[in-house]
Design a protein around this motif. Structure first.
Motif, PDB file in Angstrom:
ATOM      1  N   PHE A 122       0.826  -1.201   0.000  1.00 43.12           N
ATOM      2  CA  PHE A 122       0.000   0.000   0.000  1.00 43.12           C
ATOM      3  C   PHE A 122       0.870   1.265   0.000  1.00 43.12           C
ATOM      4  CE2 PHE A 122      -2.148   3.289   2.627  1.00 43.12           C
ATOM      5  CZ  PHE A 122      -3.159   3.619   1.747  1.00 43.12           C
ATOM      6  N   HIS A 123       1.896   1.294   0.841  1.00 41.56           N
ATOM      7  CA  HIS A 123       2.730   2.493   0.937  1.00 41.56           C
ATOM      8  C   HIS A 123       3.649   2.646  -0.267  1.00 41.56           C
ATOM      9  CE1 HIS A 123       1.380   2.293   5.152  1.00 41.56           C
ATOM     10  NE2 HIS A 123       1.588   3.610   5.142  1.00 41.56           N
ATOM     11  N   GLU A 124       4.097   1.536  -0.833  1.00 40.10           N
ATOM     12  CA  GLU A 124       4.919   1.639  -2.033  1.00 40.10           C
ATOM     13  C   GLU A 124       4.086   2.161  -3.203  1.00 40.10           C
ATOM     14  OE1 GLU A 124       8.406   1.739  -4.063  1.00 40.10           O
ATOM     15  OE2 GLU A 124       8.060   1.402  -1.923  1.00 40.10           O
ATOM     16  N   LEU A 125       2.832   1.732  -3.262  1.00 39.70           N
ATOM     17  CA  LEU A 125       1.936   2.250  -4.287  1.00 39.70           C
ATOM     18  C   LEU A 125       1.762   3.763  -4.126  1.00 39.70           C
ATOM     19  CD1 LEU A 125      -0.115   1.829  -6.595  1.00 39.70           C
ATOM     20  CD2 LEU A 125      -1.842   1.394  -4.846  1.00 39.70           C
ATOM     21  N   ALA A 126       1.596   4.197  -2.881  1.00 39.14           N
ATOM     22  CA  ALA A 126       1.433   5.627  -2.619  1.00 39.14           C
ATOM     23  C   ALA A 126       2.684   6.410  -3.022  1.00 39.14           C
ATOM     24  CB  ALA A 126       1.115   5.859  -1.141  1.00 39.14           C
ATOM     25  N   ASN A 127       3.870   5.864  -2.685  1.00 44.09           N
ATOM     26  CA  ASN A 127       5.126   6.523  -3.064  1.00 44.09           C
ATOM     27  C   ASN A 127       5.242   6.658  -4.575  1.00 44.09           C
ATOM     28  OD1 ASN A 127       6.100   6.796  -0.429  1.00 44.09           O
ATOM     29  ND2 ASN A 127       7.121   4.815  -0.459  1.00 44.09           N
ATOM     30  N   ASN A 128       5.024   5.559  -5.260  1.00 45.90           N
ATOM     31  CA  ASN A 128       5.176   5.557  -6.710  1.00 45.90           C
ATOM     32  C   ASN A 128       4.145   6.450  -7.392  1.00 45.90           C
ATOM     33  OD1 ASN A 128       7.381   3.796  -6.757  1.00 45.90           O
ATOM     34  ND2 ASN A 128       6.062   1.994  -6.708  1.00 45.90           N
ATOM     35  N   PHE A 129       2.945   6.508  -6.817  1.00 41.53           N
ATOM     36  CA  PHE A 129       1.933   7.383  -7.389  1.00 41.53           C
ATOM     37  C   PHE A 129       2.347   8.849  -7.254  1.00 41.53           C
ATOM     38  CE2 PHE A 129      -1.823  10.073  -6.951  1.00 41.53           C
ATOM     39  CZ  PHE A 129      -2.418   9.824  -8.177  1.00 41.53           C
ATOM     40  N   MET A 130       2.865   9.228  -6.084  1.00 35.87           N
ATOM     41  CA  MET A 130       3.303  10.628  -5.886  1.00 35.87           C
ATOM     42  C   MET A 130       4.408  10.996  -6.869  1.00 35.87           C
ATOM     43  SD  MET A 130       3.290  11.393  -1.782  1.00 35.87           S
ATOM     44  CE  MET A 130       4.600  10.228  -1.399  1.00 35.87           C
ATOM     45  N   ILE A 131       5.340  10.062  -7.083  1.00 32.24           N
ATOM     46  CA  ILE A 131       6.432  10.311  -8.030  1.00 32.24           C
ATOM     47  C   ILE A 131       5.884  10.423  -9.450  1.00 32.24           C
ATOM     48  CG2 ILE A 131       8.492   9.299  -9.089  1.00 32.24           C
ATOM     49  CD1 ILE A 131       9.140   8.096  -6.331  1.00 32.24           C
ATOM     50  N   ALA A 132       4.954   9.530  -9.772  1.00 28.97           N
ATOM     51  CA  ALA A 132       4.428   9.488 -11.136  1.00 28.97           C
ATOM     52  C   ALA A 132       3.744  10.788 -11.533  1.00 28.97           C
ATOM     53  CB  ALA A 132       3.449   8.322 -11.280  1.00 28.97           C
ATOM     54  N   VAL A 133       3.096  11.448 -10.583  1.00 25.94           N
ATOM     55  CA  VAL A 133       2.316  12.637 -10.933  1.00 25.94           C
ATOM     56  C   VAL A 133       2.965  13.936 -10.457  1.00 25.94           C
ATOM     57  CG1 VAL A 133       0.170  11.323 -10.908  1.00 25.94           C
ATOM     58  CG2 VAL A 133       0.894  12.529  -8.825  1.00 25.94           C
ATOM     59  N   GLU A 134       4.228  13.881  -9.973  1.00 25.78           N
ATOM     60  CA  GLU A 134       4.824  15.067  -9.360  1.00 25.78           C
ATOM     61  C   GLU A 134       4.926  16.251 -10.329  1.00 25.78           C
ATOM     62  OE1 GLU A 134       8.746  14.257  -7.892  1.00 25.78           O
ATOM     63  OE2 GLU A 134       9.520  13.627  -9.829  1.00 25.78           O
ATOM     64  N   ASN A 135       5.115  15.951 -11.616  1.00 30.30           N
ATOM     65  CA  ASN A 135       5.217  17.033 -12.600  1.00 30.30           C
ATOM     66  C   ASN A 135       3.882  17.368 -13.256  1.00 30.30           C
ATOM     67  OD1 ASN A 135       8.033  17.405 -12.296  1.00 30.30           O
ATOM     68  ND2 ASN A 135       8.415  15.618 -13.584  1.00 30.30           N
ATOM     69  N   ILE A 136       2.887  16.541 -12.977  1.00 26.38           N
ATOM     70  CA  ILE A 136       1.563  16.757 -13.554  1.00 26.38           C
ATOM     71  C   ILE A 136       0.633  17.393 -12.525  1.00 26.38           C
ATOM     72  CG2 ILE A 136      -0.406  15.637 -14.678  1.00 26.38           C
ATOM     73  CD1 ILE A 136       1.545  13.251 -15.220  1.00 26.38           C
ATOM     74  N   LYS A 137       0.615  16.794 -11.345  1.00 30.03           N
ATOM     75  CA  LYS A 137      -0.270  17.245 -10.269  1.00 30.03           C
ATOM     76  C   LYS A 137       0.465  17.063  -8.945  1.00 30.03           C
ATOM     77  CE  LYS A 137      -4.596  18.415  -9.086  1.00 30.03           C
ATOM     78  NZ  LYS A 137      -5.236  19.651  -9.559  1.00 30.03           N
ATOM     79  N   PRO A 138       1.244  18.055  -8.506  1.00 27.68           N
ATOM     80  CA  PRO A 138       1.966  17.935  -7.229  1.00 27.68           C
ATOM     81  C   PRO A 138       1.031  17.476  -6.128  1.00 27.68           C
ATOM     82  CG  PRO A 138       2.650  19.921  -8.367  1.00 27.68           C
ATOM     83  CD  PRO A 138       1.506  19.351  -9.156  1.00 27.68           C
ATOM     84  N   HIS A 139       1.454  16.457  -5.389  1.00 23.97           N
ATOM     85  CA  HIS A 139       0.521  15.728  -4.542  1.00 23.97           C
ATOM     86  C   HIS A 139       1.237  15.250  -3.292  1.00 23.97           C
ATOM     87  CE1 HIS A 139      -2.977  13.180  -3.730  1.00 23.97           C
ATOM     88  NE2 HIS A 139      -2.141  12.207  -3.434  1.00 23.97           N
ATOM     89  N   GLY A 140       0.521  15.154  -2.199  1.00 25.08           N
ATOM     90  CA  GLY A 140       1.071  14.581  -0.974  1.00 25.08           C
ATOM     91  C   GLY A 140       0.105  13.607  -0.362  1.00 25.08           C
ATOM     92  N   ALA A 141       0.574  12.394  -0.130  1.00 26.05           N
ATOM     93  CA  ALA A 141      -0.279  11.366   0.474  1.00 26.05           C
ATOM     94  C   ALA A 141      -0.195  11.486   1.990  1.00 26.05           C
ATOM     95  CB  ALA A 141       0.157   9.979   0.011  1.00 26.05           C
ATOM     96  N   GLY A 142      -0.787  12.548   2.546  1.00 30.43           N
ATOM     97  CA  GLY A 142      -0.661  12.811   3.966  1.00 30.43           C
ATOM     98  C   GLY A 142       0.535  13.711   4.240  1.00 30.43           C
ATOM     99  N   CYS A 143       0.583  14.275   5.441  1.00 24.39           N
ATOM    100  CA  CYS A 143       1.680  15.197   5.783  1.00 24.39           C
ATOM    101  C   CYS A 143       2.854  14.398   6.341  1.00 24.39           C
ATOM    102  CB  CYS A 143       1.203  16.244   6.771  1.00 24.39           C
ATOM    103  SG  CYS A 143       2.361  17.610   6.932  1.00 24.39           S
ATOM    104  N   TYR A 144       3.445  13.584   5.482  1.00 21.10           N
ATOM    105  CA  TYR A 144       4.548  12.725   5.898  1.00 21.10           C
ATOM    106  C   TYR A 144       5.879  13.336   5.482  1.00 21.10           C
ATOM    107  CZ  TYR A 144       0.670   9.456   6.404  1.00 21.10           C
ATOM    108  OH  TYR A 144      -0.504   8.863   6.758  1.00 21.10           O
ATOM    109  N   GLY A 145       6.241  14.433   6.135  1.00 18.16           N
ATOM    110  CA  GLY A 145       7.512  15.058   5.823  1.00 18.16           C
ATOM    111  C   GLY A 145       7.422  16.046   4.688  1.00 18.16           C
TER     112      GLY A 145
END
Length: 631
Positions: A122-145
């Motif tokens: 679950f968390h690896e999916l969240a990490n990879n999703f944030m990376i995948a869309v960082e240049n399209i839709k800056p995103h944070g999966a919770g306030c984790y740093g």
């Protein structure tokens, strides 16, 4: 202070000590911790105070974070949830990559504080999703740093306190419109799985899946709509079939997942370490150094020494720089080079041009034999270039990534000040610089003055590279002035010094003799260091390295830049602008005598200058070599 860590809390006596202890164990120490507490009914406040935190009143997470930011003293703000645990070297890695990438806003990746496979997936999916869309839709999966520049946080008004859910993603999106955002690759933070355990993976997936889809549709999600609360309560309700729920929720996110898969392939290509070499074999780095003067060689020697254990470094240079580097490094090769023709401290453009035309066929032959053939045989991963033209040609000819490391590109990459009557000279200087070196991956700039980097320029700026011998010196104020001239045609300048009732030690004329109040010395590094350390002032042209070393040793500077050399003029101009001394177009004894009377004023200003070591620029170079190395 570099970093302010801000943690909103509500009844966190169970989790907060874990986070605070992990912060305490970090090697990086330049931080403060601010806990913004929402009237906890347990021992949260007492625990925070025991750890030396500044405790203030909070509220909902956005309120707490903003309240913390209002009193923060750090250059950067790091927002952490209270149920996290920092991994080893987390703070150091976060600050390092944030600075290296010149970010305004960033977020770290997550790893669960759980050994369950489902949690890791679950968390690896969240990490990879944030990376995948960082240049399209800056995103944070919770306030984790989330880390941000404080000035950018203030400029954008902080977190939106009207939002009850997704205030972290809203914050990232707004700041990312102003400055660059990235999901940091070097650091991961340990994340509690308590929400998954309390609410079930299905509920968490539904919450974040729905909020993420709304984000992509441009809509904000309310906490009440998701049944989300700030506090956490343990639930005894039986868990549903987790795998079935993952399957159902995955269907709802299928479109986003397909976009993620495409982006992930691109990310893997960019992030892979070259594996075409045998295990343990070092990458080959070509280091090409301008042969004119000694400044390029002195700086490059420091950098090469710092990286030679990590990489197989092959050095290419000409003239005096080659001789200097050849004595220090095994793999040093002589190539052709261009030299400026000086006469009586003036650049002779016509003679310089004709000399370049005359020498070019021979230089090309040398460049081909050494650089091109060596490149074909050794297959360098990257070229580091200190303003050397043939390394640039090789980079473009063989498509080898190139990194520049010099002070010359301050002229093209930053918003410098300069005398208004020098507009023609700066245009000429920019033309020459752009012809010498073009299309590098990054410009690593080194300078004793710090103008802003021009927008959309790929450049980073560091203090001057200093020799260890300079850093180890303990300067005193002696009874003589050190004169350093790199052009033998400058003898007419030196003769004028005899009329002053001062002692002068003179370098640059390759002789040992005494002539009235002038003591000439041939160059010897140990003696030169001692003479520089104990001088009460220095007289020089506008050479960058000598000026930088003089500033580091707190020596007032009387600069006479070579006429027609814009880079030297710029250095002299900033010496005067910063209050470290004066620059003049010619040696004028009256002006020099006046300068000597003002030494206390210049000394006072120089005493405020902080001397930096070379660790930052060395780490930058290694980071860029690893990032841009040819696969």
């Amino acid at each position: 202070m570099i970093l302010s860590i801000i943690i909103p809390t509500y009844n966190e006596e169970e989790y907060l000590p874990v986070l605070l202890e992990s912060i305490k164990e970090q090697n990086f120490k330049d931080y403060e911790i601010i806990v913004a507490d929402a009237n906890s009914e347990d021992k949260t406040r007492e625990i925070a105070e025991e750890y030396g935190c500044t405790v203030i009143d909070g509220g909902m997470p956005a309120v707490g974070r903003n309240n913390g930011a209002k009193i923060a003293k750090g250059e950067y703000l790091l927002f952490l949830d209270s149920d996290l645990k920092l991994t080893d070297e987390y703070l150091q890695n976060v600050i390092y990559e944030f600075r290296m990438e010149r970010l305004g806003i960033g977020i770290t990746q997550m790893e669960p504080l759980s050994e369950k496979t489902q949690d890791k997936i679950f968390h690896e999916l969240a990490n990879n999703f944030m990376i995948a869309v960082e240049n399209i839709k800056p995103h944070g999966a919770g306030c984790y740093g989330i880390i941000a520049k404080k000035e950018l946080h203030d400029k954008c008004g902080g977190f939106d306190e009207e939002l009850t859910f997704g205030e972290d993603t809203d914050y990232i999106e707004r700041l990312a419109k102003e400055e660059r955002f990235k999901v940091l690759r070097r650091a991961k933070v340990g994340v509690s799985t308590r929400r998954i355990e309390e609410e079930g993976l299905e509920q968490v997936l539904r919450q974040y899946g729905k909020s993420t889809l709304n984000d992509f549709l441009g809509k904000r999600t309310d906490a009440e709509e998701l049944n989300y609360t700030f506090e956490h309560k343990h639930s005894d309700a039986p868990k549903k079939n987790i795998l079935d729920n993952i399957s159902l929720e995955s269907e709802r996110l299928m479109e986003l997942k397909e976009a993620y898969n495409k982006s992930k392939k691109k990310i893997e290509v960019l992030s892979q370490t070259p594996n075409d070499k045998k295990e343990g074999e070092k990458k080959v780095v070509f280091y090409c150094v301008c042969g004119e003067g000694m400044g390029h060689a002195i700086r490059s020697a420091v950098m090469i020494k710092a990286i030679e254990e990590r990489y197989d470094v092959y050095v290419f240079s000409s003239d005096r720089a080659y001789e200097y580097l050849h004595d220090k490094f095994e793999h040093t090769y002589k190539i052709g080079g261009f030299n400026t023709v000086y006469e009586d401290n003036h650049v002779k453009n016509v003679k310089t041009f004709y000399k370049a035309i005359k020498d070019n066929p021979k230089n090309l032959k040398k460049g081909y034999q050494q650089l091109y053939k060596k490149a074909r045989a050794l297959k360098p991963a990257v070229i580091v270039n200190d303003f050397e033209i043939y390394g640039n040609i090789l980079s473009n000819m063989l498509n080898i990534p190139m990194i520049t490391l010099d002070n010359i590109h301050m002229i093209t990459q930053t918003k410098i000040d300069y005398p208004s009557h020098e507009t023609r000279n700066i245009l000429k200087a920019k033309g020459v610089i752009k012809a010498y070196v073009f299309k590098p991956k990054i410009h690593i700039l080194t300078s004793f003055f710090y103008p802003k980097i021009r927008s959309k320029k790929k450049a980073v700026l560091y203090p001057p590279v200093l020799r260890d011998e300079i850093l180890e010196l303990e300067p005193t104020i002696g009874d003589y002035i050190l004169v350093y001239q790199t052009s033998k045609e400058s003898m007419s300048l030196i003769e004028k010094l005899k009329v002053l009732d001062e002692k002068f030690i003179v370098y640059g004329f390759n002789k040992d003799e005494t002539d009235e109040n002038l003591t000439f010395r041939t160059f010897n590094e140990d003696q030169f260091f001692k003479d520089l350390a104990d001088a009460k002032a220095v007289v020089c042209n506008g050479g960058f390295t000598f000026i930088s070393e003089s500033i580091a040793l707190k020596k007032p500077i009387f600069s006479i830049p070579a006429q027609g050399n814009f880079e030297q003029l710029l250095n002299g101009f900033y010496v005067q602008k910063l209050g470290y001394g004066e620059y003049h177009n010619s040696m004028n004894i009256t002006k020099l005598a006046t300068f000597l009377k003002k030494l206390p004023k210049y000394q006072e200003k120089l005493n405020t200058v902080k001397t930096h070591d070379n660790k930052g620029i060395i780490n930058e170079l290694i980071y860029r070599i690893e990032k841009y190395s040819k696969k």
